[in-house]
Design an enzyme around this catalytic site. Structure first.
Site, PDB file in Angstrom:
ATOM      1  N   SER A 144       0.804  -1.224   0.000  1.00 29.29           N
ATOM      2  CA  SER A 144       0.000   0.000   0.000  1.00 29.29           C
ATOM      3  C   SER A 144       0.835   1.271   0.000  1.00 29.29           C
ATOM      4  CB  SER A 144      -0.935  -0.002   1.212  1.00 29.29           C
ATOM      5  OG  SER A 144      -0.211   0.142   2.412  1.00 29.29           O
ATOM      6  N   LYS A 181       0.797   4.185   6.887  1.00 27.53           N
ATOM      7  CA  LYS A 181       0.181   5.057   5.880  1.00 27.53           C
ATOM      8  C   LYS A 181       0.711   6.472   6.048  1.00 27.53           C
ATOM      9  CE  LYS A 181      -2.836   2.063   4.148  1.00 27.53           C
ATOM     10  NZ  LYS A 181      -2.100   0.933   4.744  1.00 27.53           N
TER      11      LYS A 181
END
Lengths: 219, 219
Positions: A144, A181
């Site tokens: 990701s 993230k």
DNA sequence: CTGTATACCATACTGAAATATGGTTCAAGG
DNA sequence: CCTTGAACCATATTTCAGTATGGTATACAG
């Protein structure tokens, strides 16, 4: 006579000295050095050491103290070896599983330790009393964050803190799961942004575990 | 009685031990330790050390040897400090400019040193006599390898070798310029493949300077 | 109450480490 | 030729470090 350069015997003695240091963590005694060098007499080691002292490759802070010989900067440069500065490194735990609960480091989660140079993190992390206690390493999983150059298997060095700024890469916990993230703000609300078009922005409630301050990858 | 945990005095002794190690680079003697602890007697230091030995925080490889006490793994973990093993690290030169010529490391090119843990590179690099002499660090520039997770500014740890395998990420020299690319084979000929669609495959003659064995990034 | 561990002190013994001294080659320089 | 220094050996001395032993006081567990 050569004053700057070393004779082969003297160079060999320096190398012996260094390898002894590396092996045992302490300077050799004259007898130990003599043994490493293959000498039959302590006096021989004395002579070499004295020569190396005069040439500035070994220093002795105090007399009559055992194992007090030290390699000088000059010697370390010549040998191309890391100096014996214990204080230059952190030993931080590698966490194998999700950091959960408080205190953050349950023994069970610890899968090993990672040695990192202080200089890797000191620029970035906030100066705290004991930084090493607030650092841990986590293996990145998934794709990701490939847009931020974080690949599956990379070791992330994380500063454990609930504070992070917009744009920081953070470790966040969402319902018990940890994820890495980028911290973003969308419509006035904090969000977690993946750096991969295949993943969606996360707006559900989360908790910041720490900031990623550095990364190590082994190819 | 507590067998696993340490008493305050014992913990203090461990910290004294550690700080002495950091300052001087060698283990303290019992008398030095007693002094650090504020004791008036050597015996007191003896007692604490004996207790710490029994609890597995200090080890002594041989009797009657000066400064032979060592912190154990257990103690290092507890103290959260890198162990005093000089041998666990490499000090490798950071090269600011293109590695050119032979010998590869001209002093002028050296812009600093990078301390890295041996474990970072030992898995990957080939076991040579003196690995540290074959390692250097190079700052990645440009975006040609973003697909491989190599960003502008990353420090690449490079093993200096002309040998590399298909698929390795290598530092190559093309007409004096150094570049980082993935080693590929196209139509039976060696080529350098960027990991970025905006860049073209390089098929012109090149020379392999080294293999990228690890990467460090500071955020 | 008694045993055990911690936490200190004091002192003495022994072995190890640093140091001092003096000797022998051998090679290089004046 | 003679001196100097490197590169070894051998031995003696002094100081320091590790160890042994024994003491006191306190705290805690059985």
């Amino acid at each position: 006579m050569q004053t700057l350069d070393l004779t082969p015997a003297q160079f060999k003695a320096l190398k012996c000295f260094r390898s002894f240091l590396e092996d045992s963590g302490a300077s050799p005694t004259l007898r130990e050095l003599a043994h490493e060098m293959g000498y039959g007499a302590v006096g021989s080691a004395q002579d070499v050491v004295k020569a190396l002292q005069k040439k500035g490759f070994l220093s002795i802070p105090e007399k009559h103290l055992s194992r007090s010989l030290r390699l000088t900067e000059k010697a370390e440069q010549l040998l191309g070896v890391a100096k014996s500065a214990v204080g230059d490194f952190f030993q931080i735990p590698k966490l194998g599983s999700v950091p959960a609960g408080n205190p953050i480091l349950a023994i069970e989660e610890k899968v090993g330790t990672l040695l990192i140079s202080k200089s890797l993190v000191s620029k970035n992390a906030k100066p705290k009393k004991s930084l090493s206690n607030n650092l841990f390493a986590l293996a990145a999983t998934g794709d990701s964050m490939i847009g931020a150059g974080i690949l599956d298997g990379d070791w992330l060095i994380v500063e454990s803190t609930p504070e992070a700024a917009l744009g920081d890469i953070v470790i966040a916990r969402i319902e018990g799961d940890a994820t890495v993230k980028r911290l973003a703000k969308v419509k006035g609300k904090w969000a977690l942004k993946p750096e991969n078009p295949d993943f969606n922005l996360i707006t559900s409630p989360f908790e910041i575990v720490g900031r990623v301050v550095a990364l190590q990858r082994v190819f």
